[in-house]
Write a protein that holds these residues in place. Structure first.
Motif, PDB file in Angstrom:
ATOM      1  N   SER A 147       1.512   6.543  -6.823  1.00 27.19           N
ATOM      2  CA  SER A 147       0.274   7.926  -6.960  1.00 27.19           C
ATOM      3  C   SER A 147       1.390   8.843  -7.153  1.00 27.19           C
ATOM      4  O   SER A 147       0.600   9.877  -8.046  1.00 27.19           O
ATOM      5  CB  SER A 147      -0.761   7.456  -5.906  1.00 27.19           C
ATOM      6  OG  SER A 147      -1.197   8.416  -5.121  1.00 27.19           O
ATOM      7  N   LYS A 180       0.764   4.440  -2.877  1.00 29.65           N
ATOM      8  CA  LYS A 180       0.750   5.490  -2.522  1.00 29.65           C
ATOM      9  C   LYS A 180       1.575   6.797  -3.356  1.00 29.65           C
ATOM     10  O   LYS A 180       1.596   7.265  -3.388  1.00 29.65           O
ATOM     11  CB  LYS A 180       0.407   5.472  -1.031  1.00 29.65           C
ATOM     12  CG  LYS A 180       0.691   6.768  -0.412  1.00 29.65           C
ATOM     13  CD  LYS A 180       0.554   7.156   1.317  1.00 29.65           C
ATOM     14  CE  LYS A 180       1.129   8.340   1.400  1.00 29.65           C
ATOM     15  NZ  LYS A 180       0.651   8.592   2.698  1.00 29.65           N
ATOM     16  N   SER A 234       0.898  -1.203  -0.141  1.00 29.48           N
ATOM     17  CA  SER A 234      -0.361  -0.054  -0.033  1.00 29.48           C
ATOM     18  C   SER A 234       0.852   1.362   0.240  1.00 29.48           C
ATOM     19  O   SER A 234       0.570   2.479  -0.848  1.00 29.48           O
ATOM     20  CB  SER A 234      -1.120  -0.072   0.976  1.00 29.48           C
ATOM     21  OG  SER A 234      -1.816   1.211   1.167  1.00 29.48           O
TER      22      SER A 234
END
Length: 406
Positions: A273, A270, A266
């Motif tokens: 992104s 992130k 995750s």
């Protein structure tokens, strides 16, 4: 007046970028291209790029994706079909169970490595890097403001770091261990016994994570490929990175991935992104086809790489001054070349180190190789064997002739 002068001479570039070095492999490839553009017949053995075309069935999948209008943004961590195909690959090839939510697809394995380093390493954290290492590892650690702690494998042990060395190097500030197997630049492959011993060390230090670079997984000449994550006592602290460039001859497609426990995956999602978002939609559909199509094309390439390795080793064994271990994987040879240091080249210049020797070979033999200095091995030079047989024969004929002049 003095303020104006100061503004004019002070670099606007960040300390971060000024502290980084250019990739040595890319820098040498650039010099090689410059000579070729001037009309010189340079044989480029500096780049780690398969000389095979991407298999046709993978190209066909990309063409179909285009025809189907698959040209829009993709989810940051990858399209669901590709993440599932990667999970299936891990189960099939590595006996590892992952959920699609634990997979992050990136623009090449290099980005996957950078995502992991930037997501885990804080300023001042120590990162143990098995040396010789791929050139970008140290620069990624610098970018994260960590401290690289190189562990040097010996020539006698095929450049492989031992569990005992790792145990002695770990401190309370150690955050991460980075290595590749099969290794770039040495071609060394860690055995199950060797990785088991390393896993046992890591199990005793629960604050330490491992970043396993397995991009050369399929290019293995000794049979079994072992993943560090296969050892259950450390699986949750291992981030495994792989991709399509080497095993599927898909370098230009820029497609890689990592597998990690959910919180780390995750974090990498992130990080990505805010930098690139999801990678190319067409390349991802091609990646699905590649993984679902099996390993037949990879096995054909591996047979060629093994033949080329043996061809080159048969030539270099007759070149005095080169100490060349037999690589167990990847497509490089990594000879120790210190016997040439201190010698005088035609024209009067002195060969002081491997960088000088690499430049001498580029200019005299018109053969491009990479100094081992950038790999943490200043007494070595890396030659790629990812070239046609006749080019390899000609390249090492030239190398032998040029070295004889020293």
């Amino acid at each position: 007046m003095s303020n104006t002068a100061t503004l004019a001479t002070t670099s606007p570039l960040s300390d971060r970028v000024q502290a980084m070095n250019e990739s040595a492999t890319i820098a040498m490839a650039k010099k090689c291209r410059e000579l070729i553009a001037k009309g010189f017949d340079v044989i480029n053995l500096s780049f780690g790029e398969p000389d095979f075309q991407t298999p046709q069935y993978i190209k066909d999948a990309a063409k179909k994706a285009l025809d189907d209008g698959y040209t829009f943004y993709t989810p940051v961590p990858g399209i669901p079909e590709l993440r599932q195909a990667i999970c299936d690959k891990f189960k099939r090839d590595n006996q590892l169970e992952y959920l699609p939510t634990q997979i992050v697809v990136s623009t090449g394995a290099k980005q996957s490595l950078a995502n992991a380093v930037l997501s885990l390493v804080n300023p001042g954290d120590e990162v143990i890097v098995f040396s010789p290492y791929w050139v970008s590892y140290e620069e990624m650690v610098k970018l994260a403001e960590g401290t690289t702690v190189p562990l040097v494998g010996t020539l006698e042990n095929d450049y492989k770091v031992t569990a005992e060395q790792l145990e002695a190097a770990i401190t309370e500030r150690t955050k991460l261990v980075m290595y590749s197997s099969p290794c770039n630049p040495t071609g060394s492959v860690f055995s199950r016994e060797e990785l088991g011993a390393i896993a046992a060390v890591l199990a005793r230090h629960p604050h330490v994570y491992a970043l396993a670079d397995e991009i050369y997984e399929y290019i293995n000449f000794v049979g079994e490929h072992v993943s560090l994550a296969q050892f259950p006592e450390v699986k949750d602290r291992v981030i495994t990175v792989n991709g399509f460039s080497k095993g599927y001859a898909m370098t230009g497609w820029r497609l890689g991935y990592l597998a990690a426990r959910p919180d780390i995956a995750s974090a990498c999602d992130k990080m990505q992104s805010q930098i690139t978002s999801g990678t190319c939609s067409i390349a991802q559909r091609a990646g699905v086809a590649a993984l679902n199509g099996g390993r037949a094309s990879a096995d054909e390439m591996v047979a060629a790489y093994r033949r080329r390795r043996d061809l080159v080793l048969d030539i270099v064994k007759d070149i005095p001054g080169l100490k060349t271990p037999i690589p167990s994987g990847a497509f490089y040879i990594f000879p120790e070349v210190s016997a040439f240091f201190g010698r005088t080249a035609p024209g009067g210049s002195t060969i002081n180190n491997a960088t000088d020797l690499a430049m001498y070979l580029l200019n005299d033999a018109l053969v491009s190789a990479v100094s081992g200095e950038a790999f943490g091995a200043p007494d070595c030079i890396r030659f790629s064997t990812a070239a046609a047989d006749e080019k390899l024969v000609e390249a090492f004929r030239r190398v032998k002739e040029s070295l004889a002049k020293l």
